[in-house]
Design a protein around this motif. Structure first.
Motif, PDB file in Angstrom:
ATOM      1  N   VAL A 281      -0.152  -3.346  17.959  1.00 47.35           N
ATOM      2  CA  VAL A 281       0.501  -2.375  17.077  1.00 47.35           C
ATOM      3  C   VAL A 281       1.528  -3.115  16.241  1.00 47.35           C
ATOM      4  O   VAL A 281       2.374  -3.846  16.773  1.00 47.35           O
ATOM      5  CB  VAL A 281       1.179  -1.255  17.889  1.00 47.35           C
ATOM      6  CG1 VAL A 281       1.948  -0.314  16.966  1.00 47.35           C
ATOM      7  CG2 VAL A 281       0.154  -0.487  18.701  1.00 47.35           C
ATOM      8  N   GLU A 282       1.439  -2.963  14.927  1.00 49.05           N
ATOM      9  CA  GLU A 282       2.376  -3.626  14.027  1.00 49.05           C
ATOM     10  C   GLU A 282       3.718  -2.892  14.010  1.00 49.05           C
ATOM     11  O   GLU A 282       3.775  -1.663  14.091  1.00 49.05           O
ATOM     12  CB  GLU A 282       1.811  -3.661  12.602  1.00 49.05           C
ATOM     13  CG  GLU A 282       0.514  -4.423  12.449  1.00 49.05           C
ATOM     14  CD  GLU A 282       0.698  -5.915  12.650  1.00 49.05           C
ATOM     15  OE1 GLU A 282       1.712  -6.462  12.154  1.00 49.05           O
ATOM     16  OE2 GLU A 282      -0.155  -6.521  13.315  1.00 49.05           O
ATOM     17  N   ILE A 283       4.794  -3.671  13.909  1.00 44.59           N
ATOM     18  CA  ILE A 283       6.108  -3.123  13.602  1.00 44.59           C
ATOM     19  C   ILE A 283       6.314  -3.346  12.109  1.00 44.59           C
ATOM     20  O   ILE A 283       6.163  -4.471  11.611  1.00 44.59           O
ATOM     21  CB  ILE A 283       7.227  -3.782  14.420  1.00 44.59           C
ATOM     22  CG1 ILE A 283       7.197  -3.274  15.865  1.00 44.59           C
ATOM     23  CG2 ILE A 283       8.592  -3.461  13.827  1.00 44.59           C
ATOM     24  CD1 ILE A 283       6.182  -3.880  16.739  1.00 44.59           C
ATOM     25  N   LEU A 284       6.633  -2.274  11.405  1.00 46.44           N
ATOM     26  CA  LEU A 284       6.676  -2.298   9.946  1.00 46.44           C
ATOM     27  C   LEU A 284       8.070  -1.995   9.405  1.00 46.44           C
ATOM     28  O   LEU A 284       8.837  -1.244  10.016  1.00 46.44           O
ATOM     29  CB  LEU A 284       5.723  -1.245   9.368  1.00 46.44           C
ATOM     30  CG  LEU A 284       4.253  -1.277   9.766  1.00 46.44           C
ATOM     31  CD1 LEU A 284       3.540  -0.073   9.166  1.00 46.44           C
ATOM     32  CD2 LEU A 284       3.600  -2.578   9.323  1.00 46.44           C
ATOM     33  N   ALA A 285       8.361  -2.566   8.242  1.00 46.47           N
ATOM     34  CA  ALA A 285       9.412  -2.056   7.368  1.00 46.47           C
ATOM     35  C   ALA A 285       8.698  -1.259   6.288  1.00 46.47           C
ATOM     36  O   ALA A 285       7.775  -1.772   5.644  1.00 46.47           O
ATOM     37  CB  ALA A 285      10.217  -3.192   6.752  1.00 46.47           C
ATOM     38  N   VAL A 286       9.074  -0.001   6.104  1.00 48.08           N
ATOM     39  CA  VAL A 286       8.395   0.844   5.118  1.00 48.08           C
ATOM     40  C   VAL A 286       9.413   1.434   4.158  1.00 48.08           C
ATOM     41  O   VAL A 286      10.573   1.654   4.499  1.00 48.08           O
ATOM     42  CB  VAL A 286       7.582   1.977   5.793  1.00 48.08           C
ATOM     43  CG1 VAL A 286       6.517   1.399   6.715  1.00 48.08           C
ATOM     44  CG2 VAL A 286       8.481   2.924   6.565  1.00 48.08           C
ATOM     45  N   TRP A 287       8.965   1.648   2.924  1.00 48.77           N
ATOM     46  CA  TRP A 287       9.809   2.242   1.907  1.00 48.77           C
ATOM     47  C   TRP A 287       8.930   3.018   0.930  1.00 48.77           C
ATOM     48  O   TRP A 287       7.703   2.911   0.967  1.00 48.77           O
ATOM     49  CB  TRP A 287      10.647   1.180   1.193  1.00 48.77           C
ATOM     50  CG  TRP A 287       9.853   0.123   0.493  1.00 48.77           C
ATOM     51  CD1 TRP A 287       9.483   0.096  -0.819  1.00 48.77           C
ATOM     52  CD2 TRP A 287       9.310  -1.083   1.066  1.00 48.77           C
ATOM     53  NE1 TRP A 287       8.760  -1.026  -1.098  1.00 48.77           N
ATOM     54  CE2 TRP A 287       8.633  -1.775   0.035  1.00 48.77           C
ATOM     55  CE3 TRP A 287       9.323  -1.638   2.352  1.00 48.77           C
ATOM     56  CZ2 TRP A 287       7.988  -2.987   0.242  1.00 48.77           C
ATOM     57  CZ3 TRP A 287       8.683  -2.849   2.561  1.00 48.77           C
ATOM     58  CH2 TRP A 287       8.020  -3.518   1.519  1.00 48.77           C
ATOM     59  N   THR A 288       9.546   3.789   0.065  1.00 49.27           N
ATOM     60  CA  THR A 288       8.789   4.603  -0.891  1.00 49.27           C
ATOM     61  C   THR A 288       8.540   3.812  -2.168  1.00 49.27           C
ATOM     62  O   THR A 288       9.018   2.691  -2.333  1.00 49.27           O
ATOM     63  CB  THR A 288       9.544   5.899  -1.238  1.00 49.27           C
ATOM     64  OG1 THR A 288      10.688   5.560  -2.015  1.00 49.27           O
ATOM     65  CG2 THR A 288       9.971   6.645   0.017  1.00 49.27           C
ATOM     66  N   ASN A 289       7.818   4.439  -3.093  1.00 51.10           N
ATOM     67  CA  ASN A 289       7.554   3.794  -4.387  1.00 51.10           C
ATOM     68  C   ASN A 289       8.610   4.159  -5.420  1.00 51.10           C
ATOM     69  O   ASN A 289       8.383   3.989  -6.621  1.00 51.10           O
ATOM     70  CB  ASN A 289       6.157   4.169  -4.889  1.00 51.10           C
ATOM     71  CG  ASN A 289       5.983   5.668  -5.069  1.00 51.10           C
ATOM     72  OD1 ASN A 289       6.930   6.438  -4.916  1.00 51.10           O
ATOM     73  ND2 ASN A 289       4.769   6.091  -5.375  1.00 51.10           N
ATOM     74  N   ARG A 290       9.776   4.676  -4.977  1.00 50.17           N
ATOM     75  CA  ARG A 290      10.844   5.000  -5.932  1.00 50.17           C
ATOM     76  C   ARG A 290      11.424   3.744  -6.568  1.00 50.17           C
ATOM     77  O   ARG A 290      12.007   3.787  -7.624  1.00 50.17           O
ATOM     78  CB  ARG A 290      11.979   5.769  -5.228  1.00 50.17           C
ATOM     79  CG  ARG A 290      11.684   7.223  -4.967  1.00 50.17           C
ATOM     80  CD  ARG A 290      12.941   7.941  -4.530  1.00 50.17           C
ATOM     81  NE  ARG A 290      13.481   7.388  -3.302  1.00 50.17           N
ATOM     82  CZ  ARG A 290      13.204   7.853  -2.098  1.00 50.17           C
ATOM     83  NH1 ARG A 290      12.381   8.867  -1.956  1.00 50.17           N
ATOM     84  NH2 ARG A 290      13.742   7.303  -1.026  1.00 50.17           N
TER      85      ARG A 290
END
Length: 313
Positions: A281-290
């Motif tokens: 299972v990957e640990i992610l940094a996620v953000w929006t396309n704003r």
């Protein structure tokens, strides 16, 4: 006619970047006073900036009430993502013409799911203080749905979470990977085994770590092995889950991590690999396309570097 002149046809600069900053700060904090604290400005300066922006645009951006703070109107909501993008572009423009690390400054709001926060947040803050001392990491923790919701409402700049049911429209960067393991009491009959099959504990009571990502992954993994767990206890507290297991009240499934076997109440647990091994299972940094301003990009890079140190443990 010079197209860059203010009186040229089609030219309009109805508000300043400072007014945009005030608008976004109030939208995110819900109050002029809190926004003023963030911006290190007076309440009246922030209020005046909003009034001037509203007058220029010809609409109300906020409902302002003493008892309820400042709430975005539909017009305010309509331009919030645009304001984020414009500020992001302005910051990127400024950063593009210099290599001075001190040019990266201000807060970056990081959300992290509860079980990952102790692993990454302290190291991330430590690294940012060394690499970019003018940046400040403000953090919030919680379960994945609440963190993603805060991200989508522009209350956070990025979220660190497991790659489990993350909305596909979010942008992402993999930080490191892990996998589930079985955790049993130190004196459990299987504790001296290096690995076990899930069928070997299928008839025993389970202590379920009842937070979104853990619950979803655990139940999906058990179902894929045709096992219906006998859930005896549920808790959203990671250490309580381990303590219940340590007292022989059941086994649990947790993500593999380097952590002391002793629980807070002085008992002990043992982690066992699952055979056959479950998917990583990957640990992610996620953000929006704003928008992804340079200061947020710097924190993502630092999080990836922290992930490398986690892998080496």
């Amino acid at each position: 006619m010079d197209p860059l002149r203010a009186d040229a046809p089609g030219y309009a600069a109805p508000f300043t970047l400072r007014q945009l900053e005030c608008f976004v700060a109030v939208a995110e904090s819900g109050s002029i006073a809190r926004a003023a604290d963030v911006l290190r400005a007076s309440d009246s300066a922030v209020s005046d900036a909003l009034t001037a922006m509203e007058k220029t645009l010809g609409c109300r951006l906020f409902d302002r009430r003493r008892s309820r703070g400042a709430t975005l109107t539909s017009d305010g909501l309509a331009i919030l993502s645009i304001a984020h993008r414009m500020l992001s572009d302005a910051e990127e423009l400024s950063a593009a013409v210099g290599n001075d690390a001190s040019a990266l400054m201000g807060p970056v709001r990081v959300g992290a799911v509860d079980t990952l926060a102790p692993v990454i947040i302290p190291r991330l803050i430590e690294r940012m203080r060394t690499d970019h001392p003018a940046l400040r990491v403000d953090f919030r923790t919680g379960d994945q749905p609440s963190m993603i919701d805060a991200l989508e409402r522009a209350e956070l700049d990025l979220v660190i979470t497991f790659d489990i049911d993350v909305p596909p429209e979010l942008r992402r960067r993999s930080l490191w990977s892990t996998h589930a393991c079985v955790v049993v009491a130190a004196d459990h009959p299987l504790a001296d085994r290096g690995s076990i099959g899930l069928d070997e504990v299928a008839d025993e009571p389970m202590v379920l770590l009842d937070i979104f990502s853990s619950r979803v992954h655990t139940l999906e993994l058990m179902s894929s092995r045709s096992i219906t767990p006998r859930i005896a206890y549920r808790t959203d507290n990671y250490e309580l889950c381990r303590s219940l297991v340590a007292r022989g009240l059941g086994y649990t499934l947790l993500m593999r991590r380097a952590i002391r076997s002793q629980t807070w109440d002085g008992a002990g647990v043992t982690s066992l690999e699952i055979d056959p091994s479950p998917r990583d299972v990957e640990i992610l940094a996620v953000w929006t396309n704003r928008g992804h301003p340079p200061r947020v990009a710097a924190v993502v890079e630092a999080a990836a570097a922290v992930g490398d140190t986690v892998l080496m443990r």
